[in-house]
Structure formats: C-alpha cells, structure tokens
Motif scaffolding. Structure first.
Motif, PDB file in Angstrom:
ATOM      1  N   LEU A  52      59.702  47.155  46.788  1.00 58.22           N
ATOM      2  CA  LEU A  52      59.132  46.153  45.896  1.00 58.22           C
ATOM      3  C   LEU A  52      57.622  46.121  46.116  1.00 58.22           C
ATOM      4  O   LEU A  52      57.152  46.063  47.253  1.00 58.22           O
ATOM      5  N   MET A  53      56.864  46.161  45.018  1.00 63.11           N
ATOM      6  CA  MET A  53      55.408  46.122  45.121  1.00 63.11           C
ATOM      7  C   MET A  53      54.878  44.982  44.269  1.00 63.11           C
ATOM      8  O   MET A  53      55.243  44.831  43.103  1.00 63.11           O
ATOM      9  N   ILE A  54      54.006  44.162  44.866  1.00 62.53           N
ATOM     10  CA  ILE A  54      53.352  43.060  44.166  1.00 62.53           C
ATOM     11  C   ILE A  54      51.851  43.330  44.161  1.00 62.53           C
ATOM     12  O   ILE A  54      51.257  43.624  45.201  1.00 62.53           O
ATOM     13  N   ASN A  55      51.245  43.213  42.993  1.00 60.77           N
ATOM     14  CA  ASN A  55      49.837  43.530  42.821  1.00 60.77           C
ATOM     15  C   ASN A  55      49.133  42.337  42.184  1.00 60.77           C
ATOM     16  O   ASN A  55      49.457  41.943  41.062  1.00 60.77           O
ATOM     17  N   ALA A  56      48.182  41.745  42.908  1.00 58.79           N
ATOM     18  CA  ALA A  56      47.435  40.585  42.404  1.00 58.79           C
ATOM     19  C   ALA A  56      45.952  40.932  42.344  1.00 58.79           C
ATOM     20  O   ALA A  56      45.362  41.317  43.356  1.00 58.79           O
ATOM     21  N   GLN A  57      45.367  40.802  41.149  1.00 60.63           N
ATOM     22  CA  GLN A  57      43.950  41.061  40.957  1.00 60.63           C
ATOM     23  C   GLN A  57      43.225  39.747  40.711  1.00 60.63           C
ATOM     24  O   GLN A  57      43.633  38.948  39.864  1.00 60.63           O
ATOM     25  N   GLY A  58      42.151  39.526  41.455  1.00 62.63           N
ATOM     26  CA  GLY A  58      41.414  38.278  41.333  1.00 62.63           C
ATOM     27  C   GLY A  58      40.388  38.296  40.209  1.00 62.63           C
ATOM     28  O   GLY A  58      40.292  39.247  39.433  1.00 62.63           O
ATOM     29  N   LYS A  59      39.619  37.264  40.123  1.00 57.81           N
ATOM     30  CA  LYS A  59      38.585  37.119  39.102  1.00 57.81           C
ATOM     31  C   LYS A  59      37.518  38.194  39.271  1.00 57.81           C
ATOM     32  O   LYS A  59      37.062  38.461  40.388  1.00 57.81           O
ATOM     33  N   THR A  60      37.119  38.811  38.167  1.00 61.64           N
ATOM     34  CA  THR A  60      36.127  39.883  38.186  1.00 61.64           C
ATOM     35  C   THR A  60      34.949  39.510  37.310  1.00 61.64           C
ATOM     36  O   THR A  60      35.122  39.187  36.131  1.00 61.64           O
ATOM     37  N   LEU A  61      33.732  39.561  37.880  1.00 66.30           N
ATOM     38  CA  LEU A  61      32.534  39.233  37.111  1.00 66.30           C
ATOM     39  C   LEU A  61      32.150  40.383  36.199  1.00 66.30           C
ATOM     40  O   LEU A  61      32.181  41.549  36.586  1.00 66.30           O
ATOM     41  N   LEU A  62      31.756  40.042  34.970  1.00 63.35           N
ATOM     42  CA  LEU A  62      31.193  40.976  34.015  1.00 63.35           C
ATOM     43  C   LEU A  62      29.777  40.520  33.691  1.00 63.35           C
ATOM     44  O   LEU A  62      29.353  39.439  34.111  1.00 63.35           O
ATOM     45  N   GLY A  79      22.133  37.287  28.569  1.00 66.45           N
ATOM     46  CA  GLY A  79      22.145  36.390  27.418  1.00 66.45           C
ATOM     47  C   GLY A  79      21.802  34.963  27.759  1.00 66.45           C
ATOM     48  O   GLY A  79      21.987  34.069  26.929  1.00 66.45           O
ATOM     49  N   SER A  80      21.304  34.717  28.971  1.00 59.38           N
ATOM     50  CA  SER A  80      20.930  33.359  29.373  1.00 59.38           C
ATOM     51  C   SER A  80      19.412  33.268  29.465  1.00 59.38           C
ATOM     52  O   SER A  80      18.780  34.021  30.215  1.00 59.38           O
ATOM     53  N   ALA A  81      18.820  32.349  28.700  1.00 59.15           N
ATOM     54  CA  ALA A  81      17.366  32.201  28.702  1.00 59.15           C
ATOM     55  C   ALA A  81      16.846  31.711  30.042  1.00 59.15           C
ATOM     56  O   ALA A  81      15.710  31.969  30.419  1.00 59.15           O
ATOM     57  N   SER A  82      17.680  31.017  30.812  1.00 57.04           N
ATOM     58  CA  SER A  82      17.245  30.453  32.091  1.00 57.04           C
ATOM     59  C   SER A  82      17.271  31.466  33.220  1.00 57.04           C
ATOM     60  O   SER A  82      16.728  31.208  34.295  1.00 57.04           O
ATOM     61  N   GLY A  83      17.893  32.635  32.991  1.00 58.95           N
ATOM     62  CA  GLY A  83      17.978  33.636  34.045  1.00 58.95           C
ATOM     63  C   GLY A  83      18.879  33.236  35.186  1.00 58.95           C
ATOM     64  O   GLY A  83      18.698  33.696  36.322  1.00 58.95           O
ATOM     65  N   ASP A  84      19.838  32.360  34.927  1.00 57.64           N
ATOM     66  CA  ASP A  84      20.741  31.901  35.981  1.00 57.64           C
ATOM     67  C   ASP A  84      21.651  33.033  36.460  1.00 57.64           C
ATOM     68  O   ASP A  84      21.781  34.082  35.825  1.00 57.64           O
ATOM     69  N   LYS A  85      22.298  32.759  37.583  1.00 57.32           N
ATOM     70  CA  LYS A  85      23.259  33.713  38.143  1.00 57.32           C
ATOM     71  C   LYS A  85      24.658  33.104  38.122  1.00 57.32           C
ATOM     72  O   LYS A  85      24.819  31.895  38.270  1.00 57.32           O
ATOM     73  N   ARG A  86      25.639  33.970  37.939  1.00 59.32           N
ATOM     74  CA  ARG A  86      27.038  33.550  37.981  1.00 59.32           C
ATOM     75  C   ARG A  86      27.653  34.080  39.271  1.00 59.32           C
ATOM     76  O   ARG A  86      27.399  35.210  39.668  1.00 59.32           O
ATOM     77  N   THR A  87      28.459  33.256  39.926  1.00 64.62           N
ATOM     78  CA  THR A  87      29.100  33.662  41.170  1.00 64.62           C
ATOM     79  C   THR A  87      30.613  33.559  41.027  1.00 64.62           C
ATOM     80  O   THR A  87      31.132  32.799  40.198  1.00 64.62           O
ATOM     81  N   ALA A  88      31.292  34.331  41.842  1.00 66.76           N
ATOM     82  CA  ALA A  88      32.760  34.286  41.835  1.00 66.76           C
ATOM     83  C   ALA A  88      33.277  34.731  43.180  1.00 66.76           C
ATOM     84  O   ALA A  88      32.744  35.664  43.802  1.00 66.76           O
ATOM     85  N   THR A  89      34.287  34.044  43.658  1.00 66.04           N
ATOM     86  CA  THR A  89      35.028  34.455  44.855  1.00 66.04           C
ATOM     87  C   THR A  89      36.442  34.810  44.410  1.00 66.04           C
ATOM     88  O   THR A  89      37.087  34.031  43.713  1.00 66.04           O
ATOM     89  N   SER A  90      36.890  35.983  44.764  1.00 66.65           N
ATOM     90  CA  SER A  90      38.199  36.429  44.294  1.00 66.65           C
ATOM     91  C   SER A  90      39.000  37.005  45.455  1.00 66.65           C
ATOM     92  O   SER A  90      38.448  37.508  46.435  1.00 66.65           O
ATOM     93  N   ILE A  91      40.307  36.922  45.308  1.00 72.94           N
ATOM     94  CA  ILE A  91      41.228  37.486  46.291  1.00 72.94           C
ATOM     95  C   ILE A  91      42.117  38.485  45.560  1.00 72.94           C
ATOM     96  O   ILE A  91      42.823  38.125  44.613  1.00 72.94           O
TER      97      ILE A  91
END
Length: 773
Positions: free
Chosen positions: A665-675, A635-647
């Motif tokens: 005890l369990m701890i679950n952390a989900q980082g940023k996810t690109l769509l 949906g971007s006319a410029s054809g740009d790219k999106r980046t993400a670093t997640s832990i």
C-alpha cells in the motif's frame, strides 16, 4: 501584435554575464587543472590501494550503471550494488513488484520528494526546473513537450535505478532547465548466456500494455533490448472561475469555463544496446532508444462571461477534435579505454537525439452571446514542435595516491522549431483561409561548449572532499520567421560545486554539498508570438528573458537505526532572476500567459526517509519533506512576497504473507506549492499492489491506483487584477491485472515489496549499509 517586440533585434541583446567574475573563474579553473594534475600522480598498477586511496573503488565498464557520465570503470564482467555517492542518492527500482506494469512516470512518482502530476509535469522538492537525463546524458526525448509523453510510455521494467542529484557537480551541464537532475539508469544485463522476460497487463477504462526484454552475452560481445507498447485512455474535467478586477474602482467582471476531454493514446517503442570488448582495455558500445505515439482527443468547453456592469458579454460552446503524434529517438555510441594506471579511464560519448510533436485540431463554436472581436465559428490549427540535440563529450579520470582527478569537455548543438498555423474555416464551403494574425514559425539554435575539472581528495579514512568548476559558453541564435527578424545572445558562465563527506562510523555518513546552477530560457520561453490555446487563454514567450541563477546548499546524514536505514537532509536554495509565468488581460477577458524575470525565491526544508523490516513479514518505508518557500508575488504593485509551509510525504507498507503472496500500500501526500502568481493546493492519493508468484518463472500482479478517487489539481491565482480558481479532476480509481514471465539464465530480477536498496525491501536508497563515501 506581440510581434512588435521583434521590431528591433537589439531587444534580444544580452551583455556578457559578469565578465570580471568570469575571468577570475576561468583563471581558477586553469589553476585547478594544473594543481590537480600535479597531485594526481598515478598509483602503480601492481600496488593495492593504500588506506587513503579514493573510494568507492572503480566500477566496471560493463556494470549496470556503466553509462553514467562520471562513473569510473574497468573492463571486466562483474556487478556491484548501487550505493549513494558523494554527489547523489541512488534508488534501486528493480524490485518494485509494480514495475512490470508501471511506466517511468509511475516509478518517478515513488522516489522521495519527486512528484509527477497527471499531465506528466515533474517536480523535485516543489521545483519544476528538473532535468531528466538518460544514462548520465541529456536527451531531446526528455525535454520540452515530449518529456511527459516519453516518461508515460517507457516501461519501468527498463530501469535499473534512479539517481537523484539535487546539487549537480561540475561534470553536469545546464541544458534543459539547469536545476536538479533525475538520472534514469537503464537496465543492463551482463551475465553469461541468455535471459528474457515478457509482461502483459490489462486494466479498466480500456488500458493495456505489454513489454519484452532479452539479453545475450557470450565471449567479448553482449546484446540486449526490448519492445514495448501501451494504450491509455485518459479523461478529465475542469472548471475555472475567473474574476477580472478593475484596479481603479475595484469592480469585478466574472467569467466561468467548464470543460471535459477524453484522450486515447497508443505508444510503441524499442530499445537496444550492443557492446564489444576490443581487448583487456577497450570497450565500444552502441545504443538506440526510439518510440512514438498517436493520440486522438475530443473536448468541449462552455464559456460564460460578463462585463464590469454584470451584463453577459459572452456565452458559447466550443467543441474540438485533435489528432496528434510524437516521434523520438536517442542514439549513442561510446568508447571506453582503461589506462595503464589503476582506475585510469578515458571515455568518449556521441549522442544524437530528437523529438517531434505534431498536432491537428479542429474546433467549432456555437455562439449564444457572441463576444466582441470573436473569430470564425470554425477553425483549424496545425502545430509542429521539433527538437534535435547532438552531444559529444569526453571524460578522463585518474586516481592518485591521495585522490581522484577528473576532467572533461562537452560540445553540443540544440535546434528547436515551433511552427503554428491557424486557419479560419468557411462554414458553408469548408474552405480554409490562413489567419495571418495567429500563424507563426520560430526557430532557435543553441551551441554549447564546456570544460570542467574536479578533484576528490580522500583526506583520511573518514573525510573526503571534492571540488569542481565548470566553464560553459553558450551561443543562442533566434529567428522569428513570420516577421523575418534574427537575433542572437551569448553567455559565458563559471559554475562551481563542492562536496564534503565524513564517515562518522560504519553505519553513519554525513554529507555537505553546494552547487551553483544556471537556468537558461528555452525555445518555448523565448518565442514572442501569441499562440491561441482557446478564445479565453493565449500564451507567448519573452525574447528578453535573462538566465536565472540558483545557489543550493545541503547538509545530510545517512545512518542505521537498528535495522532501519535512515536519511535526514537539511537544504536551502535561493533563485534570482526567476523565470516565472506572468498573466496579463487582453481585450474581452482574454488572458495572456507569458514569461518574465521576476524577483527571487528562497526555499528550504528538512527531507527524511527511512525504511526497513518491522517484522519478518512487515516492512515499512516512509519519506517526507517539510518545506518552506518565500517568493516575490508577480502582478503585485507593492512587490510583496508570498510564503508557504508545506508537508509532503509518502508511506509504503509491504506485507509478505508467504513465499508466494505479497501486498503493498502506498500513500502519497503533496503539500501546498507556490507558483509565481499563486499556489497549488495540497492533494493526497493512495495506490495498492498485490503480487502472487504462480511459479518460479511466472507471477501475477494486480494494481489499484487512486483507491479513494481523490486525484485532482486545484490552482489558485491571486494578483492585483486577477483572482482565479482552476480545478481539474482526472480518471480516478483504475485497476489493472498483469502477468510476467521470466526465462533463461540468472538475470531474473529479485522479487520483494517495494523499491529497495541493500537495507531491505521498500523504497529506500541503495548503499545505506555503510558510510558509502
């Protein structure tokens, strides 16, 4: 109407993919078969393997992982511990104290780098095109819309282990996603005599479940099976803020949607396996897994919207009631024959599976401001999604003096049906009239034929190399019944893979592997007709989709640091012709979600896991993934790219107070996810488990899920014409209490905190005690 895309059946046509490359690959495949057959001279049956013989040793047909597609076997009644293999990581899940209450979805959510969200969607290392196999084979139960219901219903107690196959080898096909594979190895008991277990659990918000398991082995015959049932009540609330942007003027039209829903679901299912040793060299077996669910849901959504001038153009309350059901089955028959040479094995496997989802929704709309082109105030929708798979495979394995030769074939037929009926209801007479603009039926038949070969060469006591090639032909027939248009596609692909293992020491193994995979669009991706989710949101497939290609490379090390089993994996992946969701505005702020081949995705990262005992009573297991992703912005006319670093990370802390009491005890952390057009925000949850052994046979289990009431899903969409923030919250903190009783022979599952491998309690891969090559 979207049906216009079907006016010319040539729109479906897709040329043969890479004909020159395919011809070269097929020639290489035939050459590989010939060369490997010459090298794989059978070792004398009476001679013990030399130092350079292939490893691991052949596994018994009757052991717990007997149904895995490429597992070597001999006919005997022995067992061995799961161990990491050259192409996969194996996680022993039997010892998890929560397994008597958990579902398969709960268990998968504890496997490193695997995430299962509240809707039952599964991802691995942030990728959603994950295939789920049952005992090494694809099943209709684990595909499409049925998968979420199936993994939420099947009890974790029916699992023996979960195999994570990030880079599948040549023996694995590309049905149902073409990505990494999670293989569910179902529980097997072969100890002589009888064994049984019963579990019952009750929890907050009206939830309860129970399951039984029993096995009996005598002489040449073994039988086992179980029954399970589960009642769930799930509630959710959501809020969506949407801003439609005029690309010419930059003006913004804002709308909001606030919703809540309550769903009651009843699951019931059975599974059973019977195997018979015909003699010293032959085994036949038959298995059945079947289940179903019935659900009722009530919902309400408040819509408010304005035009670019800020004048309200829609304001209404929509209430709905839905009744739905799922029915699924997986029936398999298997024949295993041990040859005269040591480790020689021939296997035939026929599987028939099916899944059927039906729904009936009734909606009523109270208009305060009636939007233009609004539909009838009262409507009804009937939905039918059906999927059937017939899968016939043959596998042959022949160890030789220097390595192991494997080859096999596959013939499969998949049939899918999408049938959607939309009816307008007269408010006065309640008479129903079919809305022809919103009613459609779409059928898809897919036929696959494949041939694979691989050779694992044990160079010396430290080095092992495996190369494989799969040739796969797929023919797709599509029929849009509503518009009476037929079309077909076909693909011919060559799919290589390679694995290298180096045993640095008794405690350290280094692995390097590569795989090429194909993701073919499914029936839901291809159906071009518009399906109305609600008046603001509609969806359709795209018949012009091309398959997506992916190449994945991984370098890993498995070692022991003191008493701690440790794994590090560096990985990189590139996807091209990526199949992604794309959104377009139709009239009056209606958002159409479709599919599109859109650009590429590059991702990589570092995955780690370690586990072991800190003290005699305290155990710690942790896993994590530091990932990087770069993706073309749809949906971007410029054809740009999106980046993400997640832990992403998980930590499991187990404490054994005494012989009878243990905590986890369990701890679950989900980082940023690109769509494709945005991203999903990070989230964190925590769960607690307590187990008390009341007697040698009876145990009490207490679970507290989402301790801090933090489970939610935030999805951000950002394109040139759309900004949208969608937030969903779920049940929050829940409690359950259960009892588990075991009786009979020595088939009892071991106790202990966490999922564990041979290294000790907690979530850790099996087989870290040595190189496992």
């Amino acid at each position: 109407m979207p049906a216009k895309y079907l006016s010319d059946s040539s729109a479906f046509a897709v040329p043969l993919r890479h004909p020159a490359k395919t011809a070269i690959a097929l020639a290489a495949l035939l050459a590989s078969v010939s060369a490997a057959a010459q090298q794989a001279t059978p070792a004398p049956a009476t001679t013990a393997p030399a130092a350079t013989a292939p490893a691991p040793a052949p596994a018994p047909v009757t052991e717990q992982n007997q149904a895995t597609a490429d597992a070597p076997a001999t006919v005997s009644v022995t067992t061995r511990r799961n161990a990491n293999r050259i192409d996969r990581q194996v996680y022993d899940v039997k010892a998890d104290p929560a397994s008597s209450n958990d579902s398969v979805a709960d268990t998968l959510n504890k496997v490193p780098s695997v995430a299962v969200d509240a809707d039952g969607a599964v991802s691995l290392r942030g990728k959603s095109n994950v295939q789920i196999y049952v005992d090494g084979k694809p099943s209709a139960m684990m595909q499409g819309e049925n998968r979420a219901a199936a993994i939420s219903a099947i009890p974790a107690a029916d699992l023996d282990s979960v195999e994570v196959i990030n880079n599948p080898g040549a023996q694995f096909g590309n049905e149902g996603g073409g990505g990494p594979i999670l293989n569910l190895v179902m529980r097997r008991e072969r100890t002589p005599g009888g064994f049984g277990s019963v579990s019952a659990n009750a929890g907050s918000k009206g939830r309860f479940n129970g399951n039984t398991f029993g096995s009996y082995t005598t002489g040449r015959i073994s039988a086992q099976g179980g029954v399970f049932g589960r009642h769930d009540e799930r509630n959710s609330t959501g809020e969506t803020v949407r801003e439609r942007i005029d690309p010419a003027t930059g003006a913004v039209a804002r709308s909001t949607q606030v919703s809540n829903s309550q769903t009651d679901t009843n699951f019931v299912g059975v599974n059973g396996t019977v195997s018979y040793n015909l003699g010293e060299k032959d085994v036949v077996a038959a298995s059945l897994m079947a289940g179903g669910s019935d659900n009722e849901a009530v919902s309400s959504e408040r819509y408010q919207g304005a035009n670019f001038a800020g004048v309200p153009d829609s304001d209404y309350l929509r209430t709905g009631r839905r009744e739905g059901s799922t029915r699924n089955y997986n029936f398999s028959t298997r024949y295993d024959h041990k040859g005269d040479a040591q480790g020689e094995l021939f296997k035939l496997d026929l599987r028939l599976s099916g899944a059927k989802n039906e729904g009936d929704s009734r909606n009523a709309t109270d208009y305060t401001v009636r939007p233009p082109n609004a539909q009838a105030a009262n409507t009804r929708q009937d939905n039918l999604n059906q999927n059937r798979i017939a899968d016939f495979t043959g596998d042959y394995e022949l160890p030789g003096a220097h390595g192991t030769f494997r080859t096999g074939f596959k013939l499969a037929r998949t049939s899918s049906v999408f049938d959607n009926a939309y009816l307008d209801v007269d408010a006065a007479t309640l008479a129903e009239r079919i809305n022809t603009n919103r009613t459609n039926r779409f059928e898809l038949d897919e036929t696959t034929a494949a041939l694979y070969t691989s050779y694992q060469w044990r160079i010396n006591s430290a080095w092992s190399v495996q190369g494989g090639l799969r040739a796969e032909y797929t023919d797709v027939d599509m029929f849009q019944v509503t518009t009476n248009v037929r079309a077909s596609n076909n693909y011919l692909d060559a799919i290589p893979s390679a694995f290298v293992t180096y045993g640095w020491s008794d405690d350290t193994t280094i692995r390097l592997n590569y795989a090429h995979r194909i993701r073919r669009p499914g029936a839901g991706d291809l159906n071009p007709f518009v399906i109305y989710v609600d008046e603001f949101n509609v969806s359709s497939g795209n018949p012009n989709l091309r398959p997506s290609d992916s190449d994945s490379l991984e370098l890993g090390m498995e070692t022991k640091l003191g008493k701690v089993d440790t794994t590090l994996r560096l990985y990189a992946r590139r996807d091209t012709d990526l199949i992604s969701e794309r959104r377009f505005f139709l009239d009056n702020n209606v958002l159409l979600t479709t599919r599109e081949n859109a650009g590429s995705n590059n991702s990589g990262g570092l995955e780690f896991s370690f586990g072991g005992k800190v003290t005699e009573k305290l155990s710690l297991n942790a896993s994590g993934n530091l990932g990087y992703a770069e993706q073309t912005i749809l949906g971007s006319a410029s054809g740009d790219k999106r980046t993400a670093t997640s832990i992403n990370g998980r930590a499991r802390i187990g404490y054994q107070l005494d012989r009878e009491n243990q905590f986890q005890l369990m701890i679950n952390a989900q980082g940023k996810t690109l769509l494709g057009e945005g991203y999903r925000e990070p989230s964190t949850t925590a769960d607690f488990n307590y187990r008390r052994q009341l007697s040698p046979a009876l145990s009490l289990v207490v679970n507290v899920n989402d301790i801090f009431d933090s489970q939610k899903m935030d999805v951000i969409t950002e394109t040139d014409r759309l900004r949208q923030t969608s937030t969903r919250r779920f049940d929050g903190r829940t409690f359950s209490v259960g009892l588990n009783y075991r009786f009979g022979g020595p088939g009892q599952r071991p106790g202990g905190p966490g999922m564990r491998g041979p290294g000790g309690p907690g979530m850790a891969p099996g087989g870290f005690g040595g190189p496992g090559r």
